[in-house]
Every structure is written in structure tokens, then in C-alpha cells.
Design an enzyme around this catalytic site. Structure first.
Site: not given
Ligand code: GLU
Length: 487
Positions: A255-257
């Protein structure tokens, strides 16, 4: 499997950036389809107007074009089954939703958001999963038609049969069954006249004659709903193949997190499309050999749907860097220069103008070996575009020597290099190595301080390569500066 022409699609929604997982889905569809001599279709699924982002559709086109996965049919290209943008097909969805109402597989629902909210609250209280349990499912169709005439807002819902087993075969996951009681009466057509994903995807996959649906495993829970729709319409079902998620190092869905996930970001960082494609192909599949480098044509030949792994694949940036580095090293010099120049211009701007084209090209060529991605050139080349190197004098001192030793050697080498006439790597190397021998010096005590004096870095290309690019005057200047630091 049928003898029909293989047709697959990717159906991205223009809701933001293109996730690396979507590119892998596109790739697997593409490889399989090309291998089978089929058609690879692009369809834009933009029926959720609230999530639509301006410019996102164009980004999808750009990313696919950049990656080389060109679609045979779809937006910008056209084709027999268009339009390929769902918001341009609204009448079709309405027609098919009504057809399901007429055949008794769907119903008009007039429940208000408030009614639905109450239903949900009640169900939560009773520890039930939220589902539609209102009166519209069994309501009289003639009365519903009356209400519509008077302008009451409505949605169309699928009448999911109670307690039936919905089963399908998935190429990766095998036989999968759901009990229909776990499936809610899905909204098919919303009150604004737009279809939901479930209706639109089934109608389009059918009308566009898709034979295989390959998509991320996240869509697996949606598939029984789609199967019910195919059955309600009486249409032939496609073959399903769900692709395991790409995971981060924490084994959670990438995920982009926690990681770079946007293809655009990989492009900006200077990953070559062929390298990224090569890496993604191996992320969840492998040809069963130790080989690692495959161009797209070889991938098309070797790809095998049956060898896709069931377990999620961990995204390994080091492996990608390694593959990308190999592709960079295989680039012809003029291509390498063309690709690296924008990064240098970005980093150094007008300062670059004082250097000749020949000088810049030599720098790039020299750094080719060390680049993992094209953007590395900006940092790696800093030593060639700085007039004043900043480093600690201690770095000049080789581990088995001391400050006085470093100074003595650099003094000697300065005088020696001043008298070299033919300034190129080969000659510099041959002459200096002979000089080291004559003077009874060791390679380490000489080449370490020389290299640091020229580069200002702990790690850099070798001293002769750097000196060759810098030229005699600049090289001597840097050694003189180093000597000052050692005083
Ligand atoms: N529109 C869906 C997406 O954004 C497509 C899912 C599918 O392939 O059916 O990924």
C-alpha cells in the site's frame, strides 16, 4: 475451454494513480492473450462518479503506452464493441437492468437512505450481517411501475436466490463456492441512473465477448454476484483467474502508506519499462528456471497461467533494482545519455551549461555501471559537477595509513601527474602503477587518497576513470585542495 478467439480485458477505474498491481494484472492478461493470438481490450470503468478523478484516465493511457502493453481495442483505438468507456454506455445498462426486472431476477426498490439506515441498525443489534430486508423484494411490479411514473426515486436490485450454492472454477484458486445467503440483494442500477460495478462489468464482459477474466484477488468476493448475474441473464460465463495480491515486506497488501506503488513514481525514478515489466512478470509466476532476464517476446512464449502462485508475492525492491541495473548496463551510450540528461538538467539546471557535451556524456557513460535506476545519476554524478568538494579530511586517510602518510603520497602523486602528457585512463593507469612500483608504495596507500581527493567520496568509480573525465587541470586542482585539507 472453448475454441473461441481468446479475449481479455483490463478494466481500470480512473480514481487516481495506476497501482503497480494493476500493471501486473494488465501484464498477465497481455501475456496470456498474446500467446493465444487473442485480443487484449482496455475498458474504462468510470461509473462511480464520486470517485472519478480528473486526468486519471489519461494517466492510465500514458502508463500503458509507456509500459509497452498496448491494447488492441479500447479508448483511443476504437473497436467493434465500443464505446469502451462505461459512462458512454449508460443506456445499455438501463436496458439490461430492466430486462432482469421483467424476467423476475431483479426488482425496483424505493427504500430511502433512512429506511436502509434503520434496517442496518436493527441488523447490527441482532448480530446479523447488513443486508437488504425491506418490502420491495416482494412488492407488486405494477404498483412499482406506477410509483416510477409519479417520479419516485428508485434503484434496481438483484433478487438473489435464497440458500443456493454458487460455485465456479478459478484457474489459480480452484473450485470456489459461496452460499447465496451470504450475498446481499445488490444494487444494480443506482437512483442516478448509473449502474453499479457489478451490473456494468457483467454486461460489458458479455457484450464485449470476454473469454477470460483475470483480475486481482480482491475481486474474488464479487465473483459469485457476477455468476448469479450471468445465470439470471442466461449468458455463458467466462473463465475466471484471480491473481494473488502483491505484498509489502510486512506481508500485508502493498500500500502507498508503506511503499512506492504508483507506476508513475517508478517511471519518474528511472525504472526502464522493459525492466519493470520483466520484474513484474516474475512477481507471482516463474518459468521454472534460474534465468531472470526476459524480454516481452520471451515472456509471451514462456508464460503459463497454470504456474501462477497462489500465495501473495512479496515486492522485492532490491531485485527490481538489480534487474533494472542490468537493463541500464545493456543500454547503448546514446540511449543512456538521452535518458539520463533530464535527471541531470533537473538537478543541476543552468550549471550544466558550463560543461561540454563530451564531458557530460563521459560522466554518464562512466556512471552506467553503478546506476540502479536512472535518477541515481543526479547524486552519483555530483562529483563531476561540483567546483568545490565537501568532505572530511579524514576520509583521505587509508585505513592502514595516517594523515602524514596520505599527505606524503598525494604530494608525490601531484608532481608525478603534473608531468603526464597523454591524459587518458589507460595511460594514467599504466604510468601510475609503474610509478607506485618504482617508489615502493602500496596500491592501497596511494590509490585510496588519490581516489578520495578526486571524488570527495568513500565510494566512487576508480581514480583513473575519474581523472580521465575531469581532465588534467581539474584533477591537479582537486589533489591540491586535498593537500590543503591535510596541512
Ligand atoms: N474496475 C475494476 C478495477 O478498478 C475492475 C475489476 C475487474 O477487473 O473486474 O479494478
Amino acid at each position: 475451454m472453448t475454441n473461441k478467439k481468446i479475449r481479455t480485458r483490463i478494466a481500470p477505474s480512473p480514481t487516481g494513480f495506476v497501482h503497480i498491481g494493476n500493471l501486473r494484472t494488465a501484464l498477465y492478461n497481455y501475456l496470456f492473450t498474446k500467446q493465444q493470438g487473442g485480443d487484449f481490450v482496455l475498458r474504462i470503468e468510470d461509473t462511480d462518479q464520486s470517485r472519478k478523478i480528473e486526468g486519471a484516465m489519461e494517466k492510465i493511457f500514458e502508463v500503458l503506452e509507456w509500459s509497452g502493453l498496448s491494447w488492441n481495442e479500447g479508448p483511443l483505438k476504437g473497436g467493434e464493441y465500443g464505446p469502451y468507456i462505461q459512462s458512454q454506455r449508460l443506456d445499455l445498462y438501463k436496458k439490461y437492468a430492466r430486462q432482469l426486472v421483467d424476467s423476475g431476477h431483479a426488482y425496483y426498490c424505493f427504500c430511502t437512505p433512512k429506511d436502509l439506515e434503520q434496517m442496518r441498525e436493527e441488523q447490527t443489534k441482532n448480530h446479523q450481517a447488513p443486508h437488504y430486508a425491506g418490502p420491495c423484494r416482494e412488492a407488486d411490479i405494477a404498483r412499482a411501475a406506477e410509483k416510477i411514473k409519479t417520479g419516485s426515486p428508485f434503484v434496481i436490485r438483484l433478487k438473489v436466490p435464497k440458500n443456493e450454492l454458487v460455485t465456479f472454477d478459478d484457474i489459480v484458486y480452484g473450485k470456489i463456492s459461496f452460499n447465496s445467503k451470504e450475498i446481499d440483494d445488490q444494487v444494480l442500477l443506482k437512483s442516478d441512473g448509473f449502474p453499479t460495478y457489478h451490473l456494468a462489468v457483467v454486461v460489458d464482459d458479455h457484450l464485449m465477448k470476454m473469454t477470460h477474466i483475470m483480475r486481482g484477488e480482491d475481486w474474488l468476493p464479487s465473483t459469485p454476484k457476477h455468476i448469479l448475474l450471468y445465470e439470471a441473464f442466461g449468458w455463458e460465463k467466462p473463465v475466471y483467474c484471480h491473481l494473488p495480491n502483491i505484498l509489502g515486506e510486512d506481508k500485508k497488501k502493498l500500500s502507498k502508506r508503506t511503499a512506492a506503488v504508483s507506476v508513475e513514481d517508478f517511471k519518474k525514478a528511472g525504472y526502464l519499462p522493459a525492466a519493470l515489466i520483466n520484474y513484474l512478470a516474475l512477481l507471482g509466476w516463474n518459468p521454472g528456471t534460474e534465468e531472470e532476464l526476459f524480454l516481452i517476446d520471451e515472456l509471451i512464449k514462456k508464460f503459463d497461467l497454470k504456474k501462477i502462485h497462489k500465495a501473495g508475492a512479496i515486492f522485492d525492491l532490491k531485485k527490481l533494482d538489480n534487474i533494472n541495473g542490468q537493463y541500464i548496463r545493456n543500454l547503448q551510450t546514446n540511449k543512456l545519455v538521452e535518458l539520463c540528461l533530464p535527471y541531470l538538467k533537473d538537478e543541476y539546471g543552468d550549471k550544466l551549461n558550463v560543461y561540454s557535451e563530451e564531458y557530460i556524456n563521459k560522466v554518464i557513460k562512466l556512471e552506467q555501471e553503478r546506476l540502479k535506476k536512472l535518477s541515481d545519476i543526479a547524486e552519483n554524478a555530483r562529483l563531476f559537477f561540483s567546483s568545490d568538494l565537501k568532505y572530511d579530511s579524514q576520509v583521505l586517510v587509508w585505513k592502514k595509513s595516517n594523515q602524514a602518510g596520505a599527505k606524503k603520497v598525494l604530494d608525490l602523486i601531484f608532481s608525478f601527474l603534473k608531468n603526464i602528457n597523454e591524459w587518458n585512463k589507460e595511460n594514467l593507469e599504466a604510468k601510475t602503477m609503474a610509478f607506485i612500483g618504482e617508489q615502493n608504495l602500496t596500491n592501497g596507500e596511494t590509490l585510496w587518497p588519490l581516489r578520495v581527493a578526486l571524488s570527495g567520496q568513500q565510494n566512487s568509480p576508480g581514480p583513473f576513470e575519474i581523472a580521465d573525465v575531469l581532465g588534467q587541470e581539474q584533477s591537479l586542482h582537486r589533489i591540491a585542495e586535498a593537500l590543503k585539507k591535510l596541512e
